[in-house]
Motif scaffolding. Structure first.
Motif, short mmCIF file in Angstrom:
data_model
loop_
_atom_site.label_atom_id
_atom_site.label_comp_id
_atom_site.label_asym_id
_atom_site.label_seq_id
_atom_site.Cartn_x
_atom_site.Cartn_y
_atom_site.Cartn_z
N LEU A 367 0.84 -1.19 0.00
CA LEU A 367 0.00 0.00 0.00
C LEU A 367 0.88 1.24 0.00
O LEU A 367 2.10 1.16 0.02
N LEU A 368 0.23 2.39 -0.01
CA LEU A 368 0.92 3.68 0.04
C LEU A 368 0.32 4.53 1.15
O LEU A 368 -0.84 4.34 1.52
N ALA A 369 1.11 5.46 1.67
CA ALA A 369 0.63 6.32 2.76
C ALA A 369 1.08 7.75 2.51
O ALA A 369 2.19 8.00 2.03
N GLU A 370 0.21 8.69 2.86
CA GLU A 370 0.51 10.11 2.72
C GLU A 370 -0.37 10.90 3.67
O GLU A 370 -1.40 10.38 4.15
N PRO A 371 0.00 12.15 4.00
CA PRO A 371 -0.84 12.96 4.89
C PRO A 371 -2.24 13.12 4.32
O PRO A 371 -2.41 13.34 3.11
N ILE A 372 -3.23 13.01 5.19
CA ILE A 372 -4.62 13.08 4.71
C ILE A 372 -4.94 14.47 4.19
O ILE A 372 -5.79 14.63 3.31
N SER A 373 -4.27 15.49 4.72
CA SER A 373 -4.47 16.86 4.24
C SER A 373 -3.27 17.27 3.40
O SER A 373 -2.13 17.23 3.87
N ALA A 374 -3.52 17.68 2.18
CA ALA A 374 -2.43 18.09 1.30
C ALA A 374 -1.78 19.38 1.77
O ALA A 374 -0.64 19.68 1.40
N THR A 375 -2.47 20.15 2.61
CA THR A 375 -1.93 21.43 3.09
C THR A 375 -1.37 21.34 4.50
O THR A 375 -0.72 22.28 4.97
N GLU A 376 -1.63 20.25 5.20
CA GLU A 376 -1.09 20.04 6.54
C GLU A 376 -0.29 18.73 6.54
O GLU A 376 -0.84 17.65 6.75
N LEU A 377 1.01 18.84 6.29
CA LEU A 377 1.83 17.63 6.14
C LEU A 377 2.01 16.88 7.45
O LEU A 377 2.51 15.75 7.45
N GLN A 378 1.64 17.50 8.59
CA GLN A 378 1.69 16.79 9.87
C GLN A 378 0.37 16.11 10.21
O GLN A 378 0.24 15.52 11.28
N THR A 385 -4.32 1.72 -1.52
CA THR A 385 -3.72 1.54 -2.83
C THR A 385 -3.67 2.89 -3.55
O THR A 385 -4.32 3.86 -3.13
N LYS A 386 -2.92 2.96 -4.62
CA LYS A 386 -2.83 4.21 -5.38
C LYS A 386 -4.21 4.65 -5.86
O LYS A 386 -4.57 5.83 -5.77
N ALA A 387 -5.01 3.68 -6.32
CA ALA A 387 -6.35 4.00 -6.82
C ALA A 387 -7.25 4.48 -5.68
O ALA A 387 -8.03 5.42 -5.85
N THR A 388 -7.13 3.84 -4.49
CA THR A 388 -7.95 4.23 -3.35
C THR A 388 -7.62 5.64 -2.89
O THR A 388 -8.51 6.45 -2.60
N LEU A 389 -6.33 5.96 -2.81
CA LEU A 389 -5.93 7.29 -2.37
C LEU A 389 -6.46 8.35 -3.33
O LEU A 389 -6.92 9.42 -2.90
N SER A 390 -6.39 8.06 -4.61
CA SER A 390 -6.89 9.01 -5.61
C SER A 390 -8.40 9.20 -5.47
O SER A 390 -8.92 10.32 -5.51
N LEU A 391 -9.11 8.09 -5.26
CA LEU A 391 -10.57 8.15 -5.12
C LEU A 391 -10.97 8.92 -3.87
O LEU A 391 -11.85 9.79 -3.90
N LEU A 392 -10.33 8.59 -2.76
CA LEU A 392 -10.71 9.21 -1.49
C LEU A 392 -10.31 10.68 -1.42
O LEU A 392 -10.95 11.47 -0.74
N ARG A 393 -9.24 11.03 -2.13
CA ARG A 393 -8.81 12.43 -2.12
C ARG A 393 -9.94 13.34 -2.58
O ARG A 393 -10.14 14.44 -2.06
N GLY A 670 -18.76 1.54 -6.36
CA GLY A 670 -18.50 0.11 -6.45
C GLY A 670 -17.07 -0.22 -6.05
O GLY A 670 -16.81 -1.24 -5.39
N THR A 671 -16.13 0.65 -6.43
CA THR A 671 -14.73 0.46 -6.04
C THR A 671 -14.58 0.55 -4.53
O THR A 671 -13.79 -0.19 -3.92
N VAL A 672 -15.34 1.46 -3.91
CA VAL A 672 -15.31 1.60 -2.45
C VAL A 672 -15.68 0.28 -1.79
O VAL A 672 -15.01 -0.17 -0.84
N VAL A 673 -16.73 -0.36 -2.27
CA VAL A 673 -17.18 -1.63 -1.70
C VAL A 673 -16.08 -2.68 -1.82
O VAL A 673 -15.79 -3.41 -0.86
N LEU A 676 -13.07 -1.85 0.54
CA LEU A 676 -13.41 -2.07 1.94
C LEU A 676 -13.38 -3.56 2.27
O LEU A 676 -12.97 -3.96 3.38
N ALA A 677 -13.77 -4.39 1.31
CA ALA A 677 -13.78 -5.84 1.53
C ALA A 677 -12.36 -6.39 1.71
O ALA A 677 -12.17 -7.43 2.34
N LYS A 678 -11.36 -5.68 1.18
CA LYS A 678 -9.97 -6.14 1.29
C LYS A 678 -9.32 -5.73 2.61
O LYS A 678 -8.23 -6.19 2.93
N MET A 679 -9.97 -4.86 3.36
CA MET A 679 -9.35 -4.32 4.58
C MET A 679 -9.54 -5.28 5.75
O MET A 679 -10.47 -6.06 5.79
#
Length: 679
Positions: A367-378, A385-393, A670-673, A676-679
């Motif tokens: 998987l990949l990890a990054e700050p949830i806020s693009a403006t608050e790096l802390q 996954t890359k696709a999940t991060l893009s979707l959730l962003r 549908g991708t969300v479902v 979530l099933a993989k978590m």
């Protein structure tokens, strides 16, 4: 070179020795002198510190066992395992921090207070430490006076600034000798200085202590306070966050990570520590840690996080969430960071497994990890996954409900007084306090009659499941809905209520002051965090702790007391509350919070033991409108779930509506479902 700054019984050091021996077996020519070169390489390159004498003893024993067959190839050896504080030693002995004190403290359990006061100039170099400790050990052994000791010391490279401090130290150690308290204290002094002179290491590894700042001994808190400030690991948090104190220090493993990277790591070297995953994903607990900047502007980069929590590597692990993090000195964080999630293929059987066996028995998800806020790096890290991060962003945002969400009531350690069982006896309401709930042995179980004026149904975390809330106990809240933050004046309470509270006055009035809560005065009988939201007739709640399940939310309203009266349900502090204007709004919110998209967002960034009010800073739940068709349909589905159970089709409809309200397409829902099933 390898260092474990909190070596415990020496597990990592023994592994490092095994690695060196493996290299010797493969390339003996790299070790001049054969076995003699091998043991010299081990003694030179494998070092450990620990503050616990028993741990040092165990580590030295295991180290000795690991090299026992090599000892005959060398003469007298000194095992590189030191009884030393790897965190506070720089603060005590170096000019790393400004100090007006002419002496530094060396822990010594045989004295009161429990430390020896050593003149600071003794730690000027490894040579001055050796000269001083050898000479004082000799002087004590042959019975020199303090003046005679100082005469000899003046012939060494130790620069004596104030004779008084040397005399006091010598006389203290002479008294220990005369009392038969052995003669190891000179060696303890030498050990204490070790962190200053062992040099820097290519690799720093270990499992530093996971101890919250509040749980540290008061003396150690005082000693390490300067280090927290020096590394900027304390201070106020931005925005409206629960832990807003200017002294918001958290886990000592955070401090040890920074000290290790700053003081013991060579340029380009790496730190590999077993750490709580919360420091990466907690909203408040890891905020300062996630600066990743050392004094002088030197950067600390996270190269890899191995999420091993599902493997449960520690016996008896309950709520701790484990990971192994690898940091590189001098690097800059490049997001997203590699995050590998380990999961067992089947239930754990053996207690001890080799790494190879663990790999075979586990699945590893990249998987990949990054700050949830693009403006608050802390800000907390979001993982996927890359696709999940893009979707959730695209789905992330702040909800208008973030301004009104609150925590439930808090007794400040007096659950055993305020939490009650209630029943009817001859038409009278009788209550028994749940004495064991408060973990205060001074609270005794008492059964007394009471009026129902200030008795309410109590809702606790375990009473809440998905869409359902069933209070099992009751709570005494001597506050009014019209002015909830302060308790009703004691004299204005009903007679039996006053008598009940008076039974526990010594305990209640001795509770600690907290923010605007001060039980030492006239408000000794009150509770903390009793708010307008607490008395709201309609509300939605969710559990702060929801291991493996994401958000568990339910709409609540009223519940019946034993006498028959309907009263507002009161959630405790393990539940978050959103006050609502109507039943429909509460059902709508419960539906949204229990949806797949909300759970994917929350489970991607929050730890299961910290799903508190902050989630509405990340999940942009729209404000309910009775005119909005999607809102109305979501509220209807929430009500059906509260009163019964949803069909599979209705569950899907609920989640697709929530996803649509966050701006996601049907395909993305549908991708969300699937994710979530993989978590």
């Amino acid at each position: 070179m390898t260092l474990d700054p909190a070596c415990g019984s020496g597990t990592f050091l023994v592994k490092a020795i095994a690695r060196i021996r493996q290299n010797f077996a493969q390339k003996p020519e790299a070790f001049p002198g054969a076995e003699k070169g091998l043991i010299e390489a081990i003694l030179r390159n494998v070092v450990g510190f620990d503050i616990n004498p028993l741990a040092v003893l165990a580590s030295r024993t295991n180290f000795l066992i690991a090299i026992r067959d090599l000892i005959r190839h060398v003469g007298e050896i000194e095992l590189p395992i030191y009884l030393a504080d790897s965190v506070s030693t720089p603060s005590e002995y170096e000019d790393l921090f400004t100090s007006a004190s002419p002496v530094a403290r060396v822990p010594c359990a045989a004295t009161k207070p429990p430390f020896l006061l050593v003149p600071r100039e003794v730690g000027a170099s490894a040579a001055t430490v050796n000269e001083f400790t050898q000479l004082i050990e000799h002087a004590l052994k042959v019975g020199l006076s303090a003046d005679e000791f100082l005469t000899d010391l003046s012939q060494t490279s130790v620069s004596i600034r104030d004779r008084k401090h040397y005399v006091e130290l010598y006389e203290t150690m002479a008294n220990l000798r005369d009392e038969g308290r052995d003669s190891i204290w000179a060696r303890i002094i030498k050990n204490s200085f070790a962190p200053l002179f062992v040099g820097q290491f290519d690799i720093v590894v270990g499992n530093p202590p996971w101890v919250n700042w509040e749980s540290l001994a008061p003396e150690y808190r005082k000693v390490s306070a300067a280090a927290w400030e020096h590394y900027a690991l304390t201070g106020p948090l931005p925005g409206k966050r629960r832990q807003s104190s200017s002294a918001s220090k958290t886990d000592v493993c955070i401090l040890m990570t920074y000290v290790a990277a700053d003081k013991y790591l060579s340029k380009g070297g790496r730190v590999g520590f077993v750490l709580p995953r919360t420091i990466f994903q907690s909203e408040t607990g890891g905020w300062h840690f996630r600066r990743f900047v050392l004094p002088g502007g030197k950067k600390l980069a996270v190269e890899l996080v191995e999420d091993i929590d599902a493997l449960k590597p520690f016996r008896g692990q309950a709520t701790n969430t484990s990971c192994v993090a690898v940091f590189k000195s001098g690097g800059t964080n490049k997001y997203p960071v590699e995050w590998r999630q380990w999961r067992p293929r089947q239930a754990r059987q053996a207690q001890e497994l080799t790494l190879e066996r663990v790999k075979k028995a586990s699945t590893i998800r990249k998987l990949l990890a990054e700050p949830i806020s693009a403006t608050e790096l802390q800000s907390p890290w979001i993982v996927g996954t890359k696709a999940t991060l893009s979707l959730l962003r695209d789905a992330l945002g702040k909800s208008p409900y973030a301004a009104v969400v609150r925590e439930g009531l808090n007794t400040r350690g007096a659950n055993g007084v305020y939490f009650l069982q209630a029943s009817l006896l001859a038409g009278r309401l009788m209550v028994t306090n749940l004495a064991r709930e408060g973990r205060n042995e001074r609270v005794q179980e008492t059964t007394l009659p009471i009026e129902d004026s200030y008795i309410y149904p109590l809702l606790r975390g375990e009473d809440v499941s998905r869409f359902k809330a069933s209070p099992k106990e009751y709570v005494l809240i001597p506050h009014s809905a019209s002015s909830p933050t302060s308790p009703v004046v004691f004299a204005d309470l009903p007679k039996l209520t006053r008598e009940f509270l008076s039974e526990f006055k010594p305990i209640l009035s001795n509770r600690k002051k907290f923010r605007n809560f001060d039980p030492a005065g006239n408000e000794w009988h009150g509770l903390y965090s009793v708010l307008t939201a607490t008395f709201s007739p309609y509300k939605v709640v969710w559990r702060e702790m929801a291991a493996g399940s994401g958000v568990i939310a339910a709409a609540v309203a009223s519940h019946r007391l034993p006498l028959g009266a309907e009263k507002v349900v009161m959630p405790d502090h393990k539940l978050a509350i959103i006050p609502c204007d109507s039943e429909a709004e509460a059902d709508y919110l419960a539906g949204f919070l229990n949806s797949n998209v909300t759970n994917l967002i929350v489970r991607s960034y929050a730890v299961a033991t910290g799903i508190s009010t902050h989630i509405l800073d990340r999940v942009a739940v729209p404000r309910f409108s009775a005119r909005n068709k999607l809102h109305k349909q979501l509220a209807l589905l929430g009500k059906r779930a509260r009163l019964g159970n949803l069909t599979v089709e209705e569950e899907n409809e609920l989640s697709f509506i929530a996803a649509e309200l966050l701006g996601l397409s049907a395909d993305e829902a549908g991708t969300v479902v699937k994710e979530l099933a993989k978590m």
